[in-house]
Enzyme design. Structure first.
Site, short mmCIF file in Angstrom:
data_model
loop_
_atom_site.label_atom_id
_atom_site.label_comp_id
_atom_site.label_asym_id
_atom_site.label_seq_id
_atom_site.Cartn_x
_atom_site.Cartn_y
_atom_site.Cartn_z
CG HIS A 151 8.08 4.40 -3.95
ND1 HIS A 151 7.96 3.54 -5.00
CD2 HIS A 151 8.28 3.64 -2.85
CE1 HIS A 151 8.09 2.30 -4.57
NE2 HIS A 151 8.27 2.34 -3.27
CB ALA A 157 3.86 -0.45 2.39
CB CYS A 206 -0.93 0.00 1.20
SG CYS A 206 -0.08 0.23 2.77
NE ARG A 230 12.30 -1.84 1.62
CZ ARG A 230 13.02 -0.71 1.63
NH1 ARG A 230 13.28 -0.09 2.77
NH2 ARG A 230 13.49 -0.22 0.52
FE1 CFM Z 1 13.00 0.14 -5.56
FE2 CFM Z 1 12.46 -2.20 -5.83
FE3 CFM Z 1 11.01 -0.59 -4.24
FE4 CFM Z 1 13.49 -1.33 -3.57
FE5 CFM Z 1 12.54 -3.34 -1.98
FE6 CFM Z 1 11.51 -4.11 -4.29
FE7 CFM Z 1 10.08 -2.56 -2.69
MO1 CFM Z 1 10.56 -5.03 -2.02
S1 CFM Z 1 14.40 -1.56 -5.46
S2 CFM Z 1 12.51 0.57 -3.49
S3 CFM Z 1 14.39 -2.20 -1.78
S4 CFM Z 1 11.16 -0.66 -6.37
S5 CFM Z 1 12.67 -5.22 -2.90
S6 CFM Z 1 12.17 -4.17 -6.46
S7 CFM Z 1 9.43 -4.18 -3.84
S8 CFM Z 1 10.83 -3.12 -0.77
S9 CFM Z 1 9.14 -0.66 -3.04
#
Ligand code: CFM
Length: 572
Positions: free
Chosen positions: A199, A69, A66, A100
């Site tokens: 993000h 997260a 989500c 994580r």
């Molecule tokens: Fe970038 Fe990723 Fe992500 Fe990531 Fe991660 Fe991920 Fe993630 Mo899991 S590199 S930041 S450190 S998009 S592994 S492939 S899904 S936490 S949001």
């Protein structure tokens, strides 16, 4: 693609299209219409438009997370010396606590590290009915009294958005009252279609409230930020170490093993290199506009990727001593790695892999698999956008939908005092004319083979079909489908948390990963696995999706049940 009759397709496209058909045929018409835009037979020359960053259809089992997260867990969570307070029910907080593997190693023994703590306002019915702002203010005071942190970050969860608590005004009041930086993030879980929205919200907040607060200048001319590297399993440490050997200074890693001061000081670096484009491209663009720091994409996963990335950094600075030093380091690292790579390749060459991970790793790790001769037959992201698949060239053609409009697009201008272009426009133009690319990401599709299958936001059903038809030797994915995959007799390497292993970045990490994959694909254990529903037919009858069994199927099931019953009675 979907409108083209199968028989008119060139033969190498046929199988990908046929697999896609097989995956889609179970879906009702509306679901099918949506999913067929998200499953494509790849054409690297001219990538087709993929349906990415769209809502998952309820009922389909997705791997996504989500918005909360993405903001609290992914981008901000790893900043280890600020206090993170989740404003919401205790569950949201608990499940974002140390789940994580963004490892932290405070610089000095006295350095503060609050990542072991789980802080929340633990909203109850009373706050849901009468509002939770008072309780949030109280939580900030309490956290400050106990920890005296440099900053506090507040995260809004779904109920906070629903009842309308104004987390930003609480943050402003608390900043004045406590005399520290308190900032709030409206990252309610429902705010976007996945963690990707989180993000973006986090990038906006970190940029507005943290970056640029500490102007201490850099002493090294080769100072860079590594953006979009979160130190999962120690990756950022491996990259830091490699860069240090080359004489490159990392000011700030956003946000793997990083402290608040480093984030505030990030704008003093001379270059931003971007690992995870999906989660942090906003920050790279905003820092360039405001402070004049150029950026380009790198990939430190795999020997080929790490070599290219180091050389590009060397080329950017254009310093002969630095370039020579980088070549020496590459030669040293490769001298150690080459025999391991050759040994592993002798057993893994030609084996097949499929990767379905997040928003960047499903692409990054293809480089590493290529190092040991393994072919990526299918890949997809969980929540990436079209640019991560098709390349940044498509950015102007991406339409803003209602979900994306939910997220603030902040307008950034050059800082009147601190904008300092690290290269003059003439220098940049000259470099670009020589083939050097800035703000670049070609995306996953251009690198993948023709007619490999690209699957966005893959479902469990599609994963099962892929395994049945393509029989990959290993699948890279996450915990939400690891055991579905392994019960079907295929090893699954988790690429989110690394199955408690790592680091896998840089040359030292590549050696770790090659050896691990070698063990996984070359052990015979997977061939001996019989899932429980094959041994107990009554389970199969209950679990296999079959809208209406044929009379023959029903008879077989009845017979199997009878036999199982008889066997059970006999055992008693
Ligand atoms: Fe970038 Fe990723 Fe992500 Fe990531 Fe991660 Fe991920 Fe993630 Mo899991 S590199 S930041 S450190 S998009 S592994 S492939 S899904 S936490 S949001």
């Amino acid at each position: 693609m979907s409108d083209t009759p199968i028989t008119t397709l060139p033969s190498e496209m046929l199988s990908a299209q046929a697999i896609k058909e097989e995956m889609l045929k179970i879906y009702p018409a509306k679901t099918r219409r949506k999913r067929e835009k998200q499953i494509l037979a790849n054409d690297p020359e001219s990538p087709q438009e993929i349906g990415a960053n769209s809502r998952t259809i309820p009922g389909i089992i997705t791997q996504r997370g989500c918005t909360y997260a993405g903001c609290r867990g992914v981008v901000l969570g790893p900043i280890h010396d600020i206090v993170h307070i989740t404003h919401g029910p205790v569950g949201c907080s608990f499940y974002s606590w140390l789940s994580r593997r963004n490892l932290v190693r405070p610089v000095t023994p006295g350095d503060t590290n609050y990542l072991q703590y789980c802080m929340t306002t633990d909203m109850q019915e009373e706050e849901i009915v009468f509002g939770g702002e008072k309780k949030l203010a109280q939580a900030c005071r309490e956290a400050y009294a106990i920890f005296k942190p440099k900053a506090i970050a507040i995260y809004a969860t779904c109920p906070v958005g629903l009842i309308g608590d104004d987390v930003h005004s609480v943050a402003r009041k608390m900043s004045e009252e406590l005399g520290i930086n308190v900032c709030a993030f409206s990252c309610e879980g429902y705010k976007g279609v996945s963690q990707s929205a989180g993000h973006h919200i986090a990038n906006n907040g970190v940029f507005k409230h943290m970056v640029g607060r500490d102007d201490t200048p850099q002493t090294s001319p080769f100072s860079i930020n590594v953006l979009g590297e979160y130190n999962i399993g120690g990756d950022a440490w491996a990259i830091d170490e490699l860069l240090r050997k080359c004489g490159i200074h990392v000011v700030s890693t956003l946000s793997g093993d990083v402290n608040y001061t480093q984030v505030c000081n990030a704008h003093t670096a001379n270059l931003n290199v971007v690992m995870c484009h999906r989660s942090i491209n906003y920050m790279a663009d905003m820092m360039e506009t405001k402070f004049g720091i150029p950026w380009f994409k790198v990939n430190f996963i795999g020997a080929t990727g790490a070599t290219k990335s180091l050389r590009k950094i060397g080329q950017f600075f254009g310093d002969k001593t630095l370039i020579d030093r980088i070549e020496e380091v590459i030669a040293q690292e490769m001298a150690v790695l080459r025999p391991i790579q050759a040994d592993v390749k002798s057993r893994c060459n030609g084996k097949k892999v499929a990767l379905f991970v997040g928003g960047s790793r499903a692409h990054h790790y293809q480089d590493l698999f290529a190092d040991i001769g393994m072919e990526t037959i299918s890949a997809g992201y969980e929540f990436a956008h079209r640019d991560d698949y098709e390349g940044r060239a498509v950015l102007p053609t991406i339409k803003l939908d209602a979900d994306s409009r939910n997220i603030e697009q902040i307008q950034v201008e050059a800082d009147p005092a601190r904008y300092n272009p690290r290269k003059t426009p003439e220098q940049l133009a000259e470099m670009e004319a020589g083939g050097f690319s800035f703000k670049d990401y070609d995306g996953m599709m251009r690198q993948m083979k023709k007619s490999s299958l690209i699957i966005d936001d893959i479902s469990h059903h599609e994963m099962e079909k892929l395994i049945q038809i393509c029989k990959p030797d290993v699948i890279c994915s996450g915990i939400k489908d690891k055991f579905v995959i392994e019960k079907l007799g295929v090893p699954c390497k988790q690429l989110h948390n690394y199955d408690y292993g790592g680091p896998y970045a840089a040359f030292v990490g590549a050696a770790n990963f090659y050896q691990e994959i070698d063990r996984m694909v070359n052990t015979k254990v997977w061939k001996h696995i019989v899932p429980p529903w094959r041994k107990r037919p009554q389970l199969e009858a209950a679990m296999t999706y079959s809208p209406k069994p044929t009379p023959e199927e029903a008879a077989t099931t009845r017979l199997a049940l009878k036999k199982a019953k008889a066997a059970e009675l006999e055992a008693v």
